[in-house]
Motif scaffolding. Structure first.
Motif, short mmCIF file in Angstrom:
data_model
loop_
_atom_site.label_atom_id
_atom_site.label_comp_id
_atom_site.label_asym_id
_atom_site.label_seq_id
_atom_site.Cartn_x
_atom_site.Cartn_y
_atom_site.Cartn_z
N ASP A 71 0.69 20.19 52.77
CA ASP A 71 -0.68 19.82 51.81
C ASP A 71 -0.11 20.62 50.19
O ASP A 71 0.39 21.74 50.49
N ILE A 72 -0.42 19.47 49.46
CA ILE A 72 0.09 19.35 48.05
C ILE A 72 -0.57 20.17 47.04
O ILE A 72 -0.15 20.25 45.80
N ILE A 73 -2.62 20.10 47.61
CA ILE A 73 -2.93 20.01 46.79
C ILE A 73 -3.35 21.87 46.21
O ILE A 73 -4.09 22.60 47.16
N GLU A 74 -3.16 22.53 45.59
CA GLU A 74 -2.86 24.28 45.25
C GLU A 74 -4.25 24.73 45.47
O GLU A 74 -5.41 23.11 45.23
N ASP A 75 -4.54 26.25 45.75
CA ASP A 75 -6.29 25.82 45.79
C ASP A 75 -6.71 27.12 45.75
O ASP A 75 -8.07 26.74 45.46
N SER A 76 -6.00 27.46 44.23
CA SER A 76 -7.28 28.76 43.22
C SER A 76 -6.42 28.29 42.18
O SER A 76 -7.11 29.65 41.25
N VAL A 77 -5.80 27.66 41.49
CA VAL A 77 -6.34 27.46 39.68
C VAL A 77 -7.38 26.74 39.69
O VAL A 77 -7.27 25.42 40.26
N SER A 78 -7.35 26.02 37.99
CA SER A 78 -8.27 24.87 37.82
C SER A 78 -7.45 23.59 37.47
O SER A 78 -6.33 23.58 37.89
N TYR A 79 -8.04 22.53 38.01
CA TYR A 79 -7.71 21.13 38.76
C TYR A 79 -7.37 20.64 37.23
O TYR A 79 -8.36 20.53 36.36
N THR A 80 -6.00 20.72 36.86
CA THR A 80 -5.84 19.82 35.34
C THR A 80 -5.74 18.47 35.40
O THR A 80 -5.23 18.31 36.68
N THR A 81 -5.59 17.73 34.28
CA THR A 81 -5.74 16.52 34.50
C THR A 81 -4.23 15.99 34.65
O THR A 81 -4.31 14.68 35.28
#
Ligand SMILES: [Zn+2]
Length: 348
Positions: free
Chosen positions: A24-34
């Motif tokens: 899983d490359i999508i991180e879970d706990s910080v704001s998701y930026t462009t």
């Protein structure tokens, strides 16, 4: 932005060695930026090139790339049902982008390894082709996160737009048009929502004419060309499904009710009442697909209500969104596959 996007392509293609396991490359706990979204899109593109292709749907008002991901098994012939998943129509709602990117990542992992999140993921590719827009409103997301990199030259015009609340509550696109009030569903002239603004604003301004916002027009044109049978448009507040409106509900002969009941029950989301007044419901993406291509369109509001515009904190994503709704897209497809023989005449 094209240059930047191509640069990321090159860097990643030369530096990444991939193993196709449950990664899983999508991180879970910080704001998701462009920029995080662009990087994740490119990483997935290289990792899963057998089934995933990435195009640029077009460019935002401030020239930011809007990626279009397509998951399709081209080795399997036969008519496939197109489905469309969209996130970030509303700028501030970064949970929606993260949800859709994480779904895409887990779905792709599961295609090559059925022990991952979604059992038998590959079977969906025999029946469906997936079109995914995880970042519909990059300018708006940048403004909401005060991430001015690449849009600095538009600061003066952005600052002239009426701002309701802090930047982090920004909902519109870069020109101050609420994209989900700007689709050409035939009722645009009636729309006069609760947060109505006469002029460009961070929320509540529908535009001067339908399809005025480049981002809305690009999605509209994609819908017209691929004619998705199901469109899920992800937003982030309320744990609720806006699934039907009075103007179009009749034409689905109960299919819309059945699909949404299943998703609602399995994921613990409320089904809104059938929207009654085009003054309030009109001109959203979900309204456009129902009215113009006679297909299923749902606005999925992820995460519980908090009675304010502010988004839930990024570290709550797993708890409030992912664990609750990770199966939601495939629940719709399972139910659609089951019911399709009975309702195929609706899509002829
Ligand atoms: Zn929204």
């Amino acid at each position: 932005m094209l240059k930047k996007f191509q640069f990321i392509f090159l860097v990643l293609s030369s530096s990444l060695g991939y193993s196709q396991n449950c990664d899983d490359i999508i991180e879970d706990s910080v704001s998701y930026t462009t920029s995080m979204i662009y990087e994740d899109v490119v990483e997935l593109m290289y990792k899963y090139s057998d089934v995933l292709s990435v195009d640029i749907l077009g460019y935002s008002e401030f020239d930011q790339a809007i990626p279009l991901l397509k998951i399709e098994d081209s080795s399997f012939y036969g008519n496939k049902k197109p489905v469309l998943f969209v996130a970030n129509i509303h700028a501030r709602e970064f949970y929606s982008s993260k949800f859709l990117m994480k779904f895409t990542n887990h779905f792709l992992m599961s295609i090559t390894n059925d022990s991952c999140t979604y059992n038998e993921a590959s079977k969906y590719l025999k029946e469906y082709s997936f079109y995914i827009i995880p970042l519909a409103n990059p300018d708006g997301l940048k403004i909401a996160q005060q991430d001015w990199d690449g849009i600095e030259q538009h600061r003066v015009e952005i600052d002239k737009i009426k701002r309701v609340g802090p930047y982090s509550d920004w909902k519109a696109n870069g020109k101050g048009i609420d994209l989900n009030n700007n689709f050409d569903d035939g009722n645009f002239h009636l729309k006069h929502g609760r947060l109505f603004e006469e002029n460009p604003a961070s929320q509540g301004y529908k535009g001067d004419y339908p399809g005025q916002a480049i981002e809305a027009k690009l999605i509209q044109d994609l819908v017209d060309s691929i004619r998705p049978m199901i469109t899920l448009s992800f937003h982030t507040k309320g744990d609720i499904l806006f699934w039907a409106d009075k103007g179009t509900h009749q034409k689905f002969k109960g299919l819309d009710t059945k699909l949404n009941k299943k998703a609602s029950n399995k994921c613990g989301l409320i089904m809104a009442r059938v929207s009654q007044n085009p003054k309030e419901y009109a001109a959203g993406l979900e309204n456009y697909v129902r009215a113009k291509i006679d297909a299923i369109g749902v606005c999925v509001e992820l995460s519980k209500p908090n009675n304010k515009d502010a988004q839930h904190p990024p570290e709550k994503f797993l708890e409030l969104v992912w664990r609750k709704c990770k199966n939601l897209p495939l629940i719709y497809l399972n139910e659609f596959s089951r019911l399709y023989p009975e309702y195929s005449y609706l899509f002829d």
